[in-house]
Design an enzyme around this catalytic site. Structure first.
Site, short mmCIF file in Angstrom:
data_model
loop_
_atom_site.label_atom_id
_atom_site.label_comp_id
_atom_site.label_asym_id
_atom_site.label_seq_id
_atom_site.Cartn_x
_atom_site.Cartn_y
_atom_site.Cartn_z
N HIS A 102 -0.19 4.36 1.31
CA HIS A 102 -1.35 4.57 0.43
C HIS A 102 -2.38 5.43 1.14
O HIS A 102 -2.44 5.48 2.37
CB HIS A 102 -1.98 3.23 0.02
CG HIS A 102 -2.36 2.36 1.17
ND1 HIS A 102 -1.45 1.58 1.83
CD2 HIS A 102 -3.54 2.17 1.80
CE1 HIS A 102 -2.06 0.93 2.81
NE2 HIS A 102 -3.34 1.28 2.82
N HIS A 104 -6.53 6.19 1.26
CA HIS A 104 -7.87 5.73 0.91
C HIS A 104 -8.71 6.94 0.50
O HIS A 104 -8.73 7.95 1.22
CB HIS A 104 -8.56 5.09 2.12
CG HIS A 104 -7.90 3.85 2.63
ND1 HIS A 104 -8.36 2.60 2.33
CD2 HIS A 104 -6.83 3.66 3.44
CE1 HIS A 104 -7.61 1.69 2.93
NE2 HIS A 104 -6.66 2.31 3.62
P1 5GP Z 1 -4.71 -0.42 5.06
O1 5GP Z 1 -5.47 -1.24 6.04
O2 5GP Z 1 -3.29 -0.92 4.97
O3 5GP Z 1 -4.80 1.05 5.25
O4 5GP Z 1 -5.42 -0.64 3.67
C1 5GP Z 1 -5.13 -1.68 2.81
C2 5GP Z 1 -6.27 -1.73 1.83
O5 5GP Z 1 -5.88 -2.54 0.77
C3 5GP Z 1 -7.55 -2.33 2.42
O6 5GP Z 1 -8.60 -1.40 2.29
C4 5GP Z 1 -7.78 -3.58 1.58
O7 5GP Z 1 -9.14 -3.75 1.29
C5 5GP Z 1 -6.97 -3.31 0.34
N1 5GP Z 1 -6.40 -4.47 -0.30
C6 5GP Z 1 -5.83 -5.54 0.31
N2 5GP Z 1 -5.38 -6.41 -0.61
C7 5GP Z 1 -5.65 -5.88 -1.82
C8 5GP Z 1 -5.40 -6.32 -3.16
O8 5GP Z 1 -4.83 -7.37 -3.43
N3 5GP Z 1 -5.82 -5.48 -4.16
C9 5GP Z 1 -6.46 -4.30 -3.90
N4 5GP Z 1 -6.83 -3.57 -4.95
N5 5GP Z 1 -6.71 -3.86 -2.64
C10 5GP Z 1 -6.30 -4.64 -1.63
#
Ligand code: 5GP
Length: 138
Positions: A102, A104
């Site tokens: 993903h 951001h």
């Molecule tokens: P990462 O740390 O893997 O780059 O980002 C994961 C993102 O997913 C984080 O910014 C976190 O806030 C978001 N996130 C985690 N769980 C959920 C969820 O259940 N729904 C949504 N919409 N975002 C989530």
């Protein structure tokens, strides 16, 4: 490291868990981050299964980047942000917490510090309003 299909984004893509969706087509889903680092923090998620950038199919990356650009423009316009940060983390030591690729898209406002990565949960009604506004600006 292999892809684990039990991750939370796979469940959202499967429709098993709700999300504030901004956009969806055959190849990607765009939704609001529920622990936003700023107002309008959006996630662009290719549907193809990969843990992150490191194991992604280059064709998937080619297809998704124009969408990341569209979402960055729309999130900036819809929120009145002064800039946009695009971020992407690969494996836990680099800050990745959900192991499905993903991107951001984080609107940035002059003089407003970004919240912490994975900080407090946002208000559902506010996320719904932002999702609609960004969708309208896409
Ligand atoms: P990462 O740390 O893997 O780059 O980002 C994961 C993102 O997913 C984080 O910014 C976190 O806030 C978001 N996130 C985690 N769980 C959920 C969820 O259940 N729904 C949504 N919409 N975002 C989530």
């Amino acid at each position: 490291m292999t892809y684990d299909p039990s991750n939370i984004f796979a469940k959202i893509l499967a429709g098993d868990i709700p999300a504030h969706k901004v956009f969806e087509d055959d190849s990607a889903l765009v939704m609001m981050d529920i622990f936003p680092q700023s107002r309008g923090h959006t996630l662009v998620i290719p549907k193809a299964a990969s843990r992150n950038l490191l194991d992604a199919d280059p064709a998937v990356l080619s297809a998704v980047m124009p969408l990341v650009q569209r979402v960055a423009r729309a999130a900036k316009a819809a929120t009145g942000a002064d800039g946009v940060r695009v971020a992407q983390f690969n494996e836990a030591p680099a800050g990745q917490t959900v192991f499905h690729l993903h991107f951001h898209v984080i609107p940035v406002f002059d003089g407003v510090a970004l919240g912490t990565h994975g900080g407090g949960q946002a208000d559902n009604a506010e996320l719904a309003t932002l999702a609609q506004a960004i969708a309208a600006a896409l």
